[in-house]
Design a protein around this motif. Sequence first.
Motif, short mmCIF file in Angstrom:
data_model
loop_
_atom_site.label_atom_id
_atom_site.label_comp_id
_atom_site.label_asym_id
_atom_site.label_seq_id
_atom_site.Cartn_x
_atom_site.Cartn_y
_atom_site.Cartn_z
N PHE A 133 0.83 -1.20 0.00
CA PHE A 133 0.00 0.00 0.00
C PHE A 133 0.86 1.26 0.00
CE2 PHE A 133 -2.85 2.93 2.44
CZ PHE A 133 -3.91 2.94 1.56
N PHE A 134 1.89 1.27 0.87
CA PHE A 134 2.79 2.43 0.93
C PHE A 134 3.62 2.56 -0.34
CE2 PHE A 134 2.05 2.14 5.56
CZ PHE A 134 1.79 3.47 5.81
N LEU A 135 4.06 1.43 -0.88
CA LEU A 135 4.84 1.48 -2.12
C LEU A 135 4.01 2.07 -3.26
CD1 LEU A 135 6.64 -1.94 -1.80
CD2 LEU A 135 7.78 0.28 -1.99
N ALA A 136 2.75 1.66 -3.35
CA ALA A 136 1.87 2.21 -4.39
C ALA A 136 1.70 3.71 -4.19
CB ALA A 136 0.51 1.51 -4.35
N GLY A 137 1.50 4.11 -2.94
CA GLY A 137 1.30 5.53 -2.67
C GLY A 137 2.52 6.37 -2.96
N ALA A 138 3.70 5.91 -2.52
CA ALA A 138 4.93 6.68 -2.72
C ALA A 138 5.27 6.79 -4.20
CB ALA A 138 6.07 6.02 -1.95
N TYR A 139 5.19 5.67 -4.93
CA TYR A 139 5.45 5.73 -6.37
C TYR A 139 4.39 6.58 -7.08
CZ TYR A 139 9.23 2.29 -6.54
OH TYR A 139 10.44 1.64 -6.41
N GLY A 140 3.16 6.51 -6.59
CA GLY A 140 2.10 7.31 -7.20
C GLY A 140 2.36 8.80 -7.09
N PHE A 141 2.78 9.25 -5.92
CA PHE A 141 3.08 10.67 -5.74
C PHE A 141 4.30 11.09 -6.56
CE2 PHE A 141 0.25 10.79 -2.04
CZ PHE A 141 -0.33 12.01 -2.26
#
Length: 400
Positions: A133-141
């Motif tokens: 979840f955090f990896l998706a969010g960080a890469y998304g930003f």
Amino acid sequence: MKYTQIALSLLLLINCVVLTEAQAQMEPVTDVNKKESGYLLLDKGLQFRITDAINSMYNFDFENAERGFQVMRYTYPEHPLPYFLMGLSQWWKIVVAVDNRSHDALMLKYMDLTIEKAEKLIEENPENKEAAFFLAGAYGFQGRLHSERKNWTSSTFASKNALKYLELSRGEEELNPELLLGDALFNYFSVWIPENYPLLKPIMLLFPKGDQKLGLKQLEEVAESSFYARIEAQYFLFRLYATEEKKPFKALEITSYLHGKYPNNPYFHRHFARQLYAVGRGVEARDVSLEILKRIKEGWTGYEATSGRYAAFFVAQSYDRMGQPERAMPYYLQSISFGDELEAQESGYYLFSLLQVGKILFKKGNKKEAKRYLVTVKDNSKRRHPANKEAREFLKKNKL
């Protein structure tokens, strides 16, 4: 074609702001691994400590917000959450004035640290949904920022990783309400993009088929009932209601709520004024806009030329429609000045301000100056633009 806007749309689905930008309310505990759920995100006991910091971030009190996030960083040095929050704080400083690059490096740094910490959790446990979840969010930003800066290679790399980890993060029942935001945005924009930009259809064939109506319904559901993602969903909803869905009163309802809850957030403030103007509540839009201009003059955090360009135009329009061109004139000129500061001479606010100043000057008998402003409209716009057409017709009709 606005390539940045298109790229941002492609990245919306993997923008896991759902974690905190929408009310992630948490409090540190001694050992995250001893909790029943095993996920820091789902620890109900964290809500009290972090609520003030999150609300401070939304309300543009970054000093208080980041102090709270640093406390979390001290408490959980190996967890991605505090680093993500610090990166998110930098992102909000960028959102309000996207041309300001002074926060880019720090935002990317914190998202890199988020990725580093989350990857370690994935190495320890490949089934760790929270880490994905955090990896998706960080890469998304990171993808969103790179697309704003037209770094297309970096944006594509980040979005690819974000999509991969978004898929991995699914399947955890307790996290599903928050993950629904990603599904909602994907369903909506995977249909919207090829309909509005046919040249991008081949690219969209690489993605699963979406359902626009379902996406909007999901977004409304998240905005109403999600714990973490409520504000983020409302952020996207008011933008869609105001533009694509043509529901200005619904957009007004949301912007009114967001401005009321976070009165010092300049982004919510200016969009509240914009929606008041859009539904014909000009006097209220003027009063809200005058407060924005006052805050710019006083140097409030985040209040700058972008908000000023909106606000000055709305004030000018209010006075103009009340038959008070003399009171409108300085605000049109102020909107023009803000537009020059932003190098936004092709924007509608800039062009119509020039147009109205030209008309006011003509009525006052100053034909030479009037012509200069009207010609400037032509010089800064394409022939099919409505301001260009109106300027040409005015010049021809009055033989200027």
